[in-house]
Design an enzyme around this catalytic site. Structure first.
Site, PDB file in Angstrom:
ATOM      1  N   GLY A 181       2.535  14.655  -1.560  1.00  0.00           N
ATOM      2  CA  GLY A 181       1.047  13.919  -1.850  1.00  0.00           C
ATOM      3  C   GLY A 181      -0.176  14.987  -0.921  1.00  0.00           C
ATOM      4  O   GLY A 181       0.631  15.914  -0.253  1.00  0.00           O
ATOM      5  N   SER A 182      -1.296  15.017  -1.388  1.00  0.00           N
ATOM      6  CA  SER A 182      -2.316  15.843  -0.771  1.00  0.00           C
ATOM      7  C   SER A 182      -2.225  15.971   0.854  1.00  0.00           C
ATOM      8  O   SER A 182      -2.294  17.129   1.284  1.00  0.00           O
ATOM      9  CB  SER A 182      -3.505  15.488  -1.331  1.00  0.00           C
ATOM     10  OG  SER A 182      -3.834  14.103  -0.769  1.00  0.00           O
ATOM     11  N   GLY A 228       4.161   6.075  -3.198  1.00  0.00           N
ATOM     12  CA  GLY A 228       4.551   6.296  -4.605  1.00  0.00           C
ATOM     13  C   GLY A 228       3.552   6.830  -5.838  1.00  0.00           C
ATOM     14  O   GLY A 228       3.859   6.752  -6.826  1.00  0.00           O
ATOM     15  N   GLY A 229       2.098   6.899  -5.279  1.00  0.00           N
ATOM     16  CA  GLY A 229       1.058   7.184  -5.968  1.00  0.00           C
ATOM     17  C   GLY A 229       1.548   8.292  -6.595  1.00  0.00           C
ATOM     18  O   GLY A 229       1.140   8.595  -7.770  1.00  0.00           O
ATOM     19  N   ASP A 257       4.576  12.154   6.228  1.00  0.00           N
ATOM     20  CA  ASP A 257       4.226  11.806   5.085  1.00  0.00           C
ATOM     21  C   ASP A 257       3.010  11.110   4.730  1.00  0.00           C
ATOM     22  O   ASP A 257       2.600  10.631   5.691  1.00  0.00           O
ATOM     23  CB  ASP A 257       5.371  10.939   4.122  1.00  0.00           C
ATOM     24  CG  ASP A 257       5.581  11.169   2.827  1.00  0.00           C
ATOM     25  OD1 ASP A 257       4.657  11.638   1.954  1.00  0.00           O
ATOM     26  OD2 ASP A 257       6.648  10.670   2.215  1.00  0.00           O
ATOM     27  N   GLU A 273      11.148   9.894  -1.108  1.00  0.00           N
ATOM     28  CA  GLU A 273      10.427   9.456   0.017  1.00  0.00           C
ATOM     29  C   GLU A 273      11.052   8.502   0.587  1.00  0.00           C
ATOM     30  O   GLU A 273      11.296   8.556   1.874  1.00  0.00           O
ATOM     31  CB  GLU A 273       8.967   9.215  -0.272  1.00  0.00           C
ATOM     32  CG  GLU A 273       8.242  10.439  -0.839  1.00  0.00           C
ATOM     33  CD  GLU A 273       6.818  10.213  -1.262  1.00  0.00           C
ATOM     34  OE1 GLU A 273       5.891  11.023  -1.160  1.00  0.00           O
ATOM     35  OE2 GLU A 273       6.628   8.910  -1.453  1.00  0.00           O
TER      36      GLU A 273
END
Ligand code: 5RP
Length: 225
Positions: free
Chosen positions: A30-31, A98-99, A84, A106
């Site tokens: 993720g970003s 979980g987006g 994370d 993860e």
């Protein structure tokens, strides 16, 4: 207007202060996690001796491009610390993740981790989880059954699409985004989802995070377990 990238960067810079030589480090997806991986790459370039365990192929490629030494998940018994992101978190460190569709790896990495550090911008803190839907990873064969079971839990589910087709995860499964309204008892719902046949894993992370570092404007706020 808030600069969310700046907030994520502040949280990432704070998170990498927890790293030290010799550690096995879980690398999130993720970003926010990618910003942290950039910071880890800089530290490795300057001599930090760690080995990373990626939570997605994208993370693996990014870490490799930054010359971060990597281990395969099957070669580790435990992970010292993971950094994370999250889609939502509460003050008692319950999360929705979980987006980005990587919740299964993860959660495996998080479950192996002694410390799970979550980094976020200031939009992710909520009183009750559930405004963001709960990603549920399901074997494709069971998707209609699981959708029906979600309705029995007073929720609604939608198969996540990518370019008009069901998104297939790295493990070959589909994702159902479950809407349960605001979730009063996330641990109860987590157990109910786990018990549905065909559900591989879901994005409710309960009792897993040890620290959340949230960037707020030009500062960070740290929540510990
Ligand atoms: C991916 C995730 C991400 O950590 C979550 O979606 C947050 O992403 P971002 O840092 O881009 O806001 O769980 O599966």
């Amino acid at each position: 207007m808030k600069d969310l990238k700046h907030e994520k960067t502040l949280a990432a810079k704070e998170a990498v202060k927890y790293l030290s030589n010799g550690q096995v480090v879980g690398l999130g997806s993720g970003s926010s996690a990618y910003i942290a991986i950039g910071e880890v790459g800089e530290l490795v370039k300057n001599g930090l001796d760690i080995k990373g365990v990626p939570t997605s192929e994208k993370t693996r490629e990014l870490a490799e491009s930054l010359n971060i030494p990597l281990l395969k998940i099957e070669d580790v018994d435990s992970i010292d610390i993971t950094i994370d992101g999250a889609d939502e978190f509460t003050e008692d460190l319950q999360l929705i993740k979980g987006g980005g569709s990587f919740l299964l790896k993860e959660k495996v990495v998080a479950s192996l981790s002694k410390q799970e550090i979550i980094i976020t911008d200031s939009t992710k803190k909520v009183e009750f989880l559930g405004k963001f839907t709960v990603p549920i990873e399901v074997i494709p064969y069971a998707q209609n059954y699981v959708l029906a079971q979600i309705q029995k839990l007073n929720g609604t589910g939608k198969i996540r699409l990518a370019e008009g087709k069901p998104l297939i995860t790295e493990q070959g499964n589909v994702l159902i985004d479950g809407d349960f309204g605001l979730i009063q008892d996330p641990a109860l719902l987590a157990g109910q989802l786990t018990r549905i046949v065909g559900v591989v894993e879901h994005g409710l992370f309960i009792g897993i995070a040890t620290t959340v570092i949230m960037g707020v404007d030009d500062d960070v706020v740290i929540f510990n377990k």
